[in-house]
Design a protein around this motif. Structure first.
Motif, PDB file in Angstrom:
ATOM      1  N   SER A 417       0.831  -1.202   0.000  1.00  0.00           N
ATOM      2  CA  SER A 417       0.000   0.000   0.000  1.00  0.00           C
ATOM      3  C   SER A 417       0.864   1.249   0.000  1.00  0.00           C
ATOM      4  O   SER A 417       2.094   1.192   0.093  1.00  0.00           O
ATOM      5  N   ASP A 418       0.189   2.414  -0.090  1.00  0.00           N
ATOM      6  CA  ASP A 418       0.924   3.681  -0.035  1.00  0.00           C
ATOM      7  C   ASP A 418       1.657   3.839   1.295  1.00  0.00           C
ATOM      8  O   ASP A 418       2.804   4.308   1.338  1.00  0.00           O
ATOM      9  N   THR A 454      -2.150  -4.872   0.729  1.00  0.00           N
ATOM     10  CA  THR A 454      -3.544  -5.067   0.337  1.00  0.00           C
ATOM     11  C   THR A 454      -3.650  -6.276  -0.585  1.00  0.00           C
ATOM     12  O   THR A 454      -2.653  -6.716  -1.178  1.00  0.00           O
ATOM     13  N   ASP A 458      -7.988  -4.202  -3.290  1.00  0.00           N
ATOM     14  CA  ASP A 458      -7.343  -3.304  -2.319  1.00  0.00           C
ATOM     15  C   ASP A 458      -7.876  -3.466  -0.904  1.00  0.00           C
ATOM     16  O   ASP A 458      -7.803  -2.534  -0.083  1.00  0.00           O
ATOM     17  N   PRO A 460      -7.685  -4.788   2.966  1.00  0.00           N
ATOM     18  CA  PRO A 460      -6.533  -4.921   3.876  1.00  0.00           C
ATOM     19  C   PRO A 460      -6.050  -6.363   3.949  1.00  0.00           C
ATOM     20  O   PRO A 460      -6.844  -7.300   4.143  1.00  0.00           O
TER      21      PRO A 460
END
Length: 681
Positions: A417-418, A454, A458, A460
């Motif tokens: 993720s970001d 993710t 996307d 979690p």
């Protein structure tokens, strides 16, 4: 002018020797026969042989060269103590005037600064360089003005002239020094490490009340602890490191009025704290291919003590086998989850669900264990989404996400993720973009924490969270083992799980919010790691209290750096928001300040090599005398130099002593005289 006779033979030496032998035989024969002219014939033979030898009168016109005296002036840091620098400069000016007042004598001054990289005073290297630039035949003397603390005596060259020392120390000088010995590079957390301290008084030191002084010890700049230790003796001091990673220990003794310097009253020691053994409790529920992956990972690390709790026979299993015939041993669950739980660094629940084996009070104790600083990792399978999910227990108080009871049985590609691009657990994972797919994911709703990976749409996949002083991680899939098997190219399964386990155990190199620094010489590289997009600036406080502000530059996502060059040596404090760190720049006591009392013992070999002398500047400067080579070059109140009487030749002339016409005339005269004498008879 210098005149000498040289010989330049016209024939080889053996030919001249043969001719001389023949002439001798002829003369002897003439004498034996009674010839009255034998003597004149012998003179003629001598003249011929002398002419063949080519005697030449060699004349040189010489111009005298001046003698050279080398003066080495120590300008290292130890020469700045007290008024040594002024005393040395005054003595250098006086020596220069006395040398220049002598006829035919020159002075070469060589300033000797501090060596590079804390190498001390390198006077012998400077002397060797000066000797290579001057003709050794003109060096009449060498004078060193120094405190005598030379650190490169192993490079002492062969001296062509007397060596004299004018030392800058005073009879009343004294100094106190703190020494830390046998400091290890690594130490085990929770176990005391013995450091040997010694406080030394040198020179004309005053008496110490009770023979003891106070030594303060601080770790990472925190409030110091004080100890009273005797002077002149080794004392073992136990120190326990408070945290993993680098610990900066500063030892200091209070400065006393009158000592030369307080630069050697402190010492910096950097010790890395490491765990002795990492104790891990692995609780496996339903057997599956990923269970062996966890076991292999933890057993492959020699520093991990693994306790594996596997449920092979749940209470509801009824197969008709009498209990007395079972070979299974009841696991000590009470001892592990109530009495010994604090001994573990990490607890892993791998596809575990409530089956009545671990009562609620045990799981409540696990939640309390996390709040006090423990770590729990949950690897979720379909059981996590069921009615018997471990989430539906006291562990829900610490879980960062709750299951929705939905299991996504479809292939997906795990992604970072970001936030994960900035988190040390998932940043720069190997083989990025070439990972294989996983086949199942448990749908969860995040309540708190950081989603670093993710999965399907996307959703979690890996959630990390801190609960008071502890840490919790939730991996919403039991398919990580596919990477270990190389499915569709596999992936960094071992690296991911290793980082995850080490983050949960609080290893400093995997902290997502961290501030530290690295020193190279006088340059400090300040590093800030954060999940935020901006971290502002860092405040740098020097050992003297001067404050500097440096801005961070983002090198890569989550990684920021700043640079600072420190002019001082000692402990620097770094502050950024609620993060702080310390860094020791350079040695607390540089080599120049390890020993500061002036001495001539180190230079004894150089002084004795050419019978020079040692003089204290405070006793007055010695006079300068001329001495012959090999004679004592120092005495009470005087030092000697050896005049070299060097010269350069400006003109050379050569004149033949026996020109051809003279040889012919003399030989003819002697031969005719011999013939006439023999004919008259």
């Amino acid at each position: 002018m210098s005149t000498t006779v040289l010989f330049d033979p016209l024939l080889p030496v053996w030919v001249i020797a043969a001719l001389a032998a023949l002439a001798t035989c002829a003369v002897i024969y003439a004498f034996w026969r009674g010839l009255s002219g034998w003597a004149l014939r012998a003179v003629a033979a001598v003249i011929v042989l002398a002419a063949v030898c080519g005697p030449v009168l060699h004349r040189e016109n010489r111009a005298p060269l001046s003698d050279i005296v080398l003066m080495l002036v120590d300008q290292s840091a130890s020469q700045d103590l007290s008024d040594r620098a002024a005393r040395t400069e005054a003595a250098a000016a006086a020596v220069e005037a006395r040398i220049e007042a002598r006829t035919n004598t020159e002075l070469r001054r060589i300033d000797v600064p501090d060596g590079q990289d804390n190498s001390g005073t390198e006077m012998m290297a400077a002397l060797e360089d000066a000797l290579s630039r001057e003709p050794r035949g003109r060096i009449a003397g060498i004078v060193a003005l120094s405190d005598g603390r030379i650190h490169d005596m192993d490079q002492m060259p062969d001296l062509p002239a007397p060596f004299h020392l004018l030392h800058s120390g005073l009879e009343t000088d004294w100094d106190r020094r703190l020494v830390v010995r046998n400091a290890p590079a690594f130490a085990i957390l929770g176990e005391p490490v013995l450091l040997t301290l010694r406080v030394e008084d040198s020179g004309n030191a005053p008496a110490v009340p009770d023979g003891k002084v106070r030594v303060d010890v601080s770790i990472d700049g925190e409030q110091p602890q004080s100890f009273s230790i005797p002077t002149g003796r080794d004392v073992e001091l136990p120190v326990t490191l408070p945290h993993g990673g680098r610990n900066v220990l500063q030892f200091s003794v209070q400065a006393v009025e009158g000592e030369l310097t307080d630069r050697n009253n402190s010492a910096l020691v950097q010790i890395n704290g490491v765990r002795d053994r990492l104790r891990v409790l692995l609780v496996s529920g339903e057997p599956h291919p990923g269970g062996r992956t966890w076991r292999n990972l933890l057993k492959s690390d020699a520093s991990v003590d693994l306790v594996h709790f596997t449920i092979l026979r749940p209470p509801e299993k009824q197969d008709g086998v009498p209990v007395s015939e079972l070979s299974l041993i009841a696991f000590p669950t009470r001892e592990l989850f109530l009495e010994k739980i604090e001994d573990f660094d990490l607890i892993i629940f791998d596809r575990y669900k409530r089956r009545g084996i671990l009562p609620a009070i045990y799981l409540e104790n696990v939640a309390a264990y996390v709040r006090k600083g423990g770590a729990v990792l949950v690897s979720a399978g379909p059981d996590f989404a069921s009615a018997d999910s471990i989430y539906r227990s006291p562990l829900s108080q610490i879980m960062p996400a709750r299951p929705t009871a939905r299991v996504l049985d479809e292939a997906f590609l795990p992604n970072v993720s970001d936030v994960g691009e900035r988190h040390p657990v998932t940043v720069d994972l190997p083989q990025a973009g070439n990972w294989g797919r996983w086949m199942r994911q448990i749908e969860v709703e995040v309540e708190r924490g950081d989603v670093v990976m993710t999965g399907v749409d996307d959703r979690p996949l890996l959630v990390l969270d801190r609960v008071e002083e502890g840490r919790v991680a939730l991996l919403a899939s039991d398919q990580a083992w596919l990477w270990a098997r190389g499915f569709e190219g596999g992936g960094p399964q071992l690296e991911l799980l290793r980082r995850l386990a080490h983050w949960m155990m609080g290893e400093p190199e995997l902290e997502e919010e961290a501030l530290w620094a690295e020193a190279t010489g006088q340059n400090i590289r300040i590093i800030r790691r954060s999940l935020e997009e901006s971290v502002g600036s860092v405040t740098v406080t020097s050992p003297s209290g001067e404050v500097f502000v440096r801005d961070f530059d983002e090198i890569q996502p989550g990684h920021f750096e700043a640079r600072h060059t420190g002019d001082e040596i000692g402990l620097y404090r770094l502050t950024n928001g609620d993060k702080s760190a310390v860094i020791g720049l350079g040695p607390a006591a540089p080599r120049e300040f390890e020993r500061t009392i002036a001495t001539d013992e180190i230079l004894t070999a150089a002084i004795e090599q050419r019978r020079g002398g040692s003089f204290a500047i405070e006793d007055g400067l010695p006079t300068v005398r001329s001495v012959r080579v090999g004679r004592p070059a120092a005495g009470r109140g005087w030092m000697g130099i050896t005049p070299r009487e060097a010269f350069e030749v400006t003109d050379v002339a050569r004149v033949a002593l026996l020109p051809a016409w003279l040889v012919l005339l003399l030989v003819s005269a002697t031969l005719i005289g011999g013939w006439l004498r023999e004919g008259r008879r």
